[in-house]
Scaffold this motif. Structure first.
Motif, PDB file in Angstrom:
ATOM      1  N   TYR A 119       0.802  -1.219   0.000  1.00 41.06           N
ATOM      2  CA  TYR A 119       0.000   0.000   0.000  1.00 41.06           C
ATOM      3  C   TYR A 119       0.841   1.278   0.000  1.00 41.06           C
ATOM      4  N   ALA A 120       2.159   1.134   0.079  1.00 37.97           N
ATOM      5  CA  ALA A 120       3.043   2.300   0.144  1.00 37.97           C
ATOM      6  C   ALA A 120       2.838   3.205  -1.067  1.00 37.97           C
ATOM      7  N   GLY A 121       2.715   4.489  -0.794  1.00 41.03           N
ATOM      8  CA  GLY A 121       2.633   5.472  -1.859  1.00 41.03           C
ATOM      9  C   GLY A 121       1.260   5.640  -2.484  1.00 41.03           C
ATOM     10  N   ILE A 122       0.299   4.863  -2.077  1.00 39.00           N
ATOM     11  CA  ILE A 122      -1.057   5.027  -2.606  1.00 39.00           C
ATOM     12  C   ILE A 122      -1.737   6.113  -1.773  1.00 39.00           C
ATOM     13  N   PRO A 123      -2.202   7.168  -2.434  1.00 40.74           N
ATOM     14  CA  PRO A 123      -2.821   8.264  -1.674  1.00 40.74           C
ATOM     15  C   PRO A 123      -4.007   7.782  -0.839  1.00 40.74           C
ATOM     16  N   ALA A 124      -4.158   8.374   0.323  1.00 39.33           N
ATOM     17  CA  ALA A 124      -5.242   8.006   1.247  1.00 39.33           C
ATOM     18  C   ALA A 124      -6.607   8.141   0.582  1.00 39.33           C
ATOM     19  N   GLU A 125      -6.771   9.151  -0.261  1.00 44.58           N
ATOM     20  CA  GLU A 125      -8.046   9.347  -0.944  1.00 44.58           C
ATOM     21  C   GLU A 125      -8.364   8.156  -1.859  1.00 44.58           C
ATOM     22  N   ASP A 126      -7.341   7.671  -2.558  1.00 41.36           N
ATOM     23  CA  ASP A 126      -7.542   6.516  -3.444  1.00 41.36           C
ATOM     24  C   ASP A 126      -7.898   5.266  -2.644  1.00 41.36           C
ATOM     25  N   LEU A 127      -7.234   5.088  -1.511  1.00 39.52           N
ATOM     26  CA  LEU A 127      -7.544   3.936  -0.664  1.00 39.52           C
ATOM     27  C   LEU A 127      -8.964   4.029  -0.122  1.00 39.52           C
ATOM     28  N   ALA A 128      -9.395   5.233   0.232  1.00 41.90           N
ATOM     29  CA  ALA A 128     -10.763   5.416   0.740  1.00 41.90           C
ATOM     30  C   ALA A 128     -11.788   5.082  -0.339  1.00 41.90           C
ATOM     31  N   VAL A 129     -11.554   5.534  -1.556  1.00 35.64           N
ATOM     32  CA  VAL A 129     -12.475   5.235  -2.652  1.00 35.64           C
ATOM     33  C   VAL A 129     -12.495   3.728  -2.915  1.00 35.64           C
ATOM     34  N   ALA A 130     -11.326   3.118  -2.985  1.00 33.92           N
ATOM     35  CA  ALA A 130     -11.254   1.673  -3.219  1.00 33.92           C
ATOM     36  C   ALA A 130     -11.981   0.920  -2.112  1.00 33.92           C
ATOM     37  N   GLY A 131     -11.810   1.356  -0.874  1.00 29.63           N
ATOM     38  CA  GLY A 131     -12.491   0.716   0.248  1.00 29.63           C
ATOM     39  C   GLY A 131     -14.002   0.800   0.127  1.00 29.63           C
ATOM     40  N   ARG A 132     -14.501   1.966  -0.246  1.00 32.69           N
ATOM     41  CA  ARG A 132     -15.949   2.131  -0.411  1.00 32.69           C
ATOM     42  C   ARG A 132     -16.483   1.265  -1.546  1.00 32.69           C
ATOM     43  N   VAL A 133     -15.769   1.241  -2.662  1.00 31.85           N
ATOM     44  CA  VAL A 133     -16.203   0.443  -3.810  1.00 31.85           C
ATOM     45  C   VAL A 133     -16.209  -1.045  -3.458  1.00 31.85           C
ATOM     46  N   LEU A 134     -15.140  -1.520  -2.844  1.00 29.12           N
ATOM     47  CA  LEU A 134     -15.065  -2.946  -2.496  1.00 29.12           C
ATOM     48  C   LEU A 134     -16.106  -3.320  -1.447  1.00 29.12           C
ATOM     49  N   ALA A 135     -16.370  -2.436  -0.491  1.00 27.00           N
ATOM     50  CA  ALA A 135     -17.409  -2.704   0.513  1.00 27.00           C
ATOM     51  C   ALA A 135     -18.777  -2.809  -0.151  1.00 27.00           C
ATOM     52  N   LEU A 136     -19.042  -1.941  -1.119  1.00 26.60           N
ATOM     53  CA  LEU A 136     -20.315  -1.977  -1.827  1.00 26.60           C
ATOM     54  C   LEU A 136     -20.450  -3.259  -2.653  1.00 26.60           C
ATOM     55  N   ILE A 137     -19.378  -3.655  -3.327  1.00 28.22           N
ATOM     56  CA  ILE A 137     -19.402  -4.899  -4.100  1.00 28.22           C
ATOM     57  C   ILE A 137     -19.638  -6.088  -3.175  1.00 28.22           C
ATOM     58  N   THR A 138     -18.976  -6.099  -2.028  1.00 26.62           N
ATOM     59  CA  THR A 138     -19.159  -7.178  -1.054  1.00 26.62           C
ATOM     60  C   THR A 138     -20.601  -7.219  -0.564  1.00 26.62           C
ATOM     61  N   GLU A 139     -21.146  -6.063  -0.242  1.00 26.93           N
ATOM     62  CA  GLU A 139     -22.535  -5.979   0.224  1.00 26.93           C
ATOM     63  C   GLU A 139     -23.495  -6.534  -0.832  1.00 26.93           C
ATOM     64  N   ARG A 140     -23.289  -6.154  -2.077  1.00 24.53           N
ATOM     65  CA  ARG A 140     -24.173  -6.618  -3.157  1.00 24.53           C
ATOM     66  C   ARG A 140     -23.999  -8.114  -3.395  1.00 24.53           C
ATOM     67  N   ALA A 141     -22.769  -8.594  -3.364  1.00 23.37           N
ATOM     68  CA  ALA A 141     -22.533 -10.037  -3.558  1.00 23.37           C
ATOM     69  C   ALA A 141     -23.177 -10.829  -2.431  1.00 23.37           C
ATOM     70  N   ASN A 142     -23.053 -10.344  -1.190  1.00 20.44           N
ATOM     71  CA  ASN A 142     -23.686 -11.034  -0.062  1.00 20.44           C
ATOM     72  C   ASN A 142     -25.203 -11.050  -0.205  1.00 20.44           C
ATOM     73  N   ALA A 143     -25.776  -9.957  -0.706  1.00 20.70           N
ATOM     74  CA  ALA A 143     -27.220  -9.912  -0.939  1.00 20.70           C
ATOM     75  C   ALA A 143     -27.616 -10.926  -2.004  1.00 20.70           C
ATOM     76  N   GLU A 144     -26.822 -11.030  -3.058  1.00 20.44           N
ATOM     77  CA  GLU A 144     -27.085 -12.027  -4.111  1.00 20.44           C
ATOM     78  C   GLU A 144     -27.027 -13.438  -3.532  1.00 20.44           C
ATOM     79  N   LEU A 145     -26.006 -13.690  -2.701  1.00 21.51           N
ATOM     80  CA  LEU A 145     -25.865 -15.015  -2.096  1.00 21.51           C
ATOM     81  C   LEU A 145     -27.039 -15.324  -1.175  1.00 21.51           C
ATOM     82  N   ALA A 146     -27.491 -14.327  -0.434  1.00 21.82           N
ATOM     83  CA  ALA A 146     -28.608 -14.525   0.481  1.00 21.82           C
ATOM     84  C   ALA A 146     -29.903 -14.832  -0.273  1.00 21.82           C
ATOM     85  N   GLY A 147     -30.028 -14.295  -1.479  1.00 24.59           N
ATOM     86  CA  GLY A 147     -31.213 -14.528  -2.286  1.00 24.59           C
ATOM     87  C   GLY A 147     -31.159 -15.813  -3.103  1.00 24.59           C
ATOM     88  N   ALA A 148     -29.990 -16.424  -3.133  1.00 19.79           N
ATOM     89  CA  ALA A 148     -29.835 -17.639  -3.967  1.00 19.79           C
ATOM     90  C   ALA A 148     -30.451 -18.852  -3.357  1.00 19.79           C
TER      91      ALA A 148
END
Length: 148
Positions: A119-148
């Motif tokens: 993670y060295a040298g990756i701006p904090a803003e980029d890490l925050a955006v990546a974290g939000r995107v990955l959390a949203l993808i995880t949330e949606r995937a878990n919802a899909e799994l719960a509906g399966a």
């Protein structure tokens, strides 16, 4: 020359995951542990060092997206290796042994050094955006799994 960043998609996420996981598994191999065991020990640590067996099974099953029988087997492996034990205060709970805590702490320290380099040298803003995107993808995937 301008480098174009790849579009975030399942493949890009998977490549990052498996590359980082290979590094983690290298650390775990040196300590005689598996990825599933590491996730299980972490769940006990996050729970405060002692957790109900069923709660532990549910937590790890949810994290790993695997069958409960697999997780119960991992708990038995950790118990046989004296990394987890029955909590004397309540038989339905499992707690870390000193050896389990030592394994967790040493592998965590080693992987923290690796993560620091990754993670060295990756701006904090980029890490925050990546974290939000990955959390949203995880949330949606878990919802899909719960509906399966």
């Amino acid at each position: 020359m301008t480098t174009i960043a790849p579009q975030v998609n399942g493949r890009v996420i998977a490549l990052a995951h498996y590359s980082a996981r290979a590094l983690l598994e290298g650390v775990l191999d040196r300590h005689g542990a598996t990825f599933h065991q590491s996730v299980t020990l972490r769940a006990v640590v996050v729970a405060g060092g002692s957790v109900g067996r069923d709660e532990l099974v549910g937590d790890v099953t949810g994290s790993l997206k695997t069958d409960e029988s697999v997780v119960r087997g991992v708990i038995e492996e950790l118990t046989a290796a004296k990394l987890l034990e029955e909590d004397p205060a309540e038989a339905s709970r499992r707690r870390l042994t000193d050896a389990g805590r030592e394994l967790y702490e040493s592998t965590t320290a080693e992987t923290a050094e690796i993560s620091s380099r990754l993670y060295a040298g990756i701006p904090a803003e980029d890490l925050a955006v990546a974290g939000r995107v990955l959390a949203l993808i995880t949330e949606r995937a878990n919802a899909e799994l719960a509906g399966a």
